[in-house]
Write a protein that holds these residues in place. Structure first.
Motif, PDB file in Angstrom:
ATOM      1  N   CYS A  17     -11.388  -6.927 -13.072  1.00 46.62           N
ATOM      2  CA  CYS A  17     -12.749  -6.373 -12.946  1.00 46.62           C
ATOM      3  C   CYS A  17     -13.383  -6.037 -14.280  1.00 46.62           C
ATOM      4  O   CYS A  17     -14.577  -5.718 -14.331  1.00 46.62           O
ATOM      5  CB  CYS A  17     -12.711  -5.123 -12.064  1.00 46.62           C
ATOM      6  SG  CYS A  17     -11.890  -3.691 -12.835  1.00 46.62           S
ATOM      7  N   ALA A  61     -14.802   1.497 -16.582  1.00 44.80           N
ATOM      8  CA  ALA A  61     -15.378   1.105 -15.299  1.00 44.80           C
ATOM      9  C   ALA A  61     -15.542   2.310 -14.376  1.00 44.80           C
ATOM     10  O   ALA A  61     -16.542   2.421 -13.647  1.00 44.80           O
ATOM     11  CB  ALA A  61     -14.506   0.040 -14.634  1.00 44.80           C
ATOM     12  N   GLY A 116     -16.312  -3.301 -14.950  1.00 45.20           N
ATOM     13  CA  GLY A 116     -16.748  -2.865 -13.630  1.00 45.20           C
ATOM     14  C   GLY A 116     -18.145  -3.242 -13.171  1.00 45.20           C
ATOM     15  O   GLY A 116     -18.536  -2.907 -12.051  1.00 45.20           O
ATOM     16  N   PHE A 173      -9.978   2.349  -8.532  1.00 48.46           N
ATOM     17  CA  PHE A 173      -9.684   1.631  -9.775  1.00 48.46           C
ATOM     18  C   PHE A 173      -8.212   1.788 -10.126  1.00 48.46           C
ATOM     19  O   PHE A 173      -7.651   2.877 -10.023  1.00 48.46           O
ATOM     20  CB  PHE A 173     -10.536   2.181 -10.924  1.00 48.46           C
ATOM     21  CG  PHE A 173     -11.997   1.862 -10.804  1.00 48.46           C
ATOM     22  CD1 PHE A 173     -12.496   0.652 -11.263  1.00 48.46           C
ATOM     23  CD2 PHE A 173     -12.876   2.768 -10.225  1.00 48.46           C
ATOM     24  CE1 PHE A 173     -13.845   0.344 -11.160  1.00 48.46           C
ATOM     25  CE2 PHE A 173     -14.225   2.474 -10.110  1.00 48.46           C
ATOM     26  CZ  PHE A 173     -14.708   1.264 -10.576  1.00 48.46           C
TER      27      PHE A 173
END
Length: 279
Positions: free
Chosen positions: A114, A151, A117, A200
């Protein structure tokens, strides 16, 4: 043929192999099957930033300095990203994937690789607008702990918001993009409600196993840095992690063609590399 030239090429290859083997044995990060050209470029970039001159010197510093290792991993794992990157991809999600997701009582989505983010927040916005976010859980993972920390904040440079707004509109956005963030001190701070259903975590696609069963897995422009052997390993991980009829989204340069998993998926939107698992 220049023997000295051939010798220098061979030495560079050996040095890279020793560096990557050392990083794997000491720290557990496995970059040994990354695409050679990109890997070599990023290694030399790290050497210059560390004020060193050789790969062997970088190996010595990394093996004795964990802070240097963190900088090295960050350099190797950085991917270019933005909110609603490739707007047509998100438009395809709205048009072709959202109707499928409506049939599930609860939805798990994995953003693999990711980075910082932006694409996770893009998905959260899309799902809010489609009135689905309240029954979704977004799992966002990356190999690098530092980008995961960034993120989590949901804070991005305010100067990028004009570009992101255009992407959002082209992706079928239904509101004013500025509703989703507050501008302060040259930063855009995104609404807390967007983070409510996000998880996360650090995860290494190379060495870590499946950790849940997902309805959607998005891994865009990550596999281009892996060689074929490593790509096959990751495709196996994704296949094991997807429910039957689940959706896999790849980046434009990536494909399931000519892989062992080609027949296990059908193309949902060929131009956007959206696939549906069928076996």
């Amino acid at each position: 043929m220049n023997p000295q030239r051939d010798r220098s090429i061979d030495l560079e290859t050996v040095e890279i192999e020793l560096l990557l083997e050392g990083v794997f044995r000491v720290y557990g990060y496995d970059f040994r099957n990354y695409a050679p050209a990109s890997l070599k470029r990023r290694i030399w970039h790290t050497i210059r930033r560390e004020n060193l001159t050789t790969i062997s010197a970088l190996q010595d510093k990394i093996l004795h300095d964990s802070a240097c290792l963190e900088r090295f991993v960050l350099n190797l794992s950085i991917n270019v990203t933005s909110m609603f990157r490739d707007p047509s991809f998100y438009l395809a999600l709205r048009t072709h994937v959202v109707p499928l997701l409506r049939t599930y009582p609860f939805i798990r989505i994995w953003h693999a690789g990711c980075a910082t983010g932006e694409e996770v927040y893009s998905m959260a916005i899309l799902l809010q607008e489609e009135n689905l976010y309240h029954r979704c859980r977004l799992y966002a993972t990356d190999i690098n702990e530092e980008v995961i920390k960034k993120a989590k904040t949901g804070i991005f440079p305010v100067q990028l918001m004009q570009e992101y707004t255009q992407n959002y509109l082209q992706a079928g956005g239904k509101r004013s993009f500025s509703e989703y963030y507050t501008a302060a001190y040259n930063s855009a701070i995104f609404r807390t409600s967007l983070k409510e259903n996000m998880v996360f975590s650090q995860h290494n696609l190379v060495t870590d196993s499946s950790f849940n069963e997902f309805h959607v897995i998005l891994c865009r422009n990550v596999l281009i840095y892996f060689n074929q052997e490593l790509q096959a390993q990751v495709y196996q991980l994704f296949h094991e992690s997807l429910i039957n009829f689940g959706i896999l989204g790849l980046g434009k340069p990536e494909t399931l063609k000519f892989t062992a998993y080609e027949q296990k998926y059908q193309q949902l939107v060929a131009t956007e590399k959206l696939y549906r698992r069928v076996s």
